[in-house]
Scaffold this motif. Structure first.
Motif: not given
Length: 74
Positions: A36-64
């Protein structure tokens, strides 16, 4: 705040790298052997990556890649 000038080819490459990383995290997140502790760290990393992704990807790609904790709020 930082700014960056990139061309279309570089944007596509960054988009590809972010997608690959997010896909890997989503795949690993389903592995029950990961603690669980590792999954929490993975979730935090995912949040950061998704925030970056939202800035450069089209909206239809972000939905996935919308994190499940945001999908459940609808």
């Amino acid at each position: 705040m930082f700014g960056m000038i990139i061309d279309e080819k570089e944007r596509l490459e960054i988009e590809y790298l972010l997608k690959r990383e997010m896909d890997e995290i989503l795949f690993d997140f389903q592995d029950e052997r990961i603690e669980c502790i590792v999954k929490n760290a993975m979730e935090e990393r995912y949040k950061i990556l998704f925030a970056l992704f939202k800035r450069i990807a089209p909206a239809n790609e972000c939905m996935r890649y919308i994190p499940s904790y945001l999908k459940s709020k609808d």
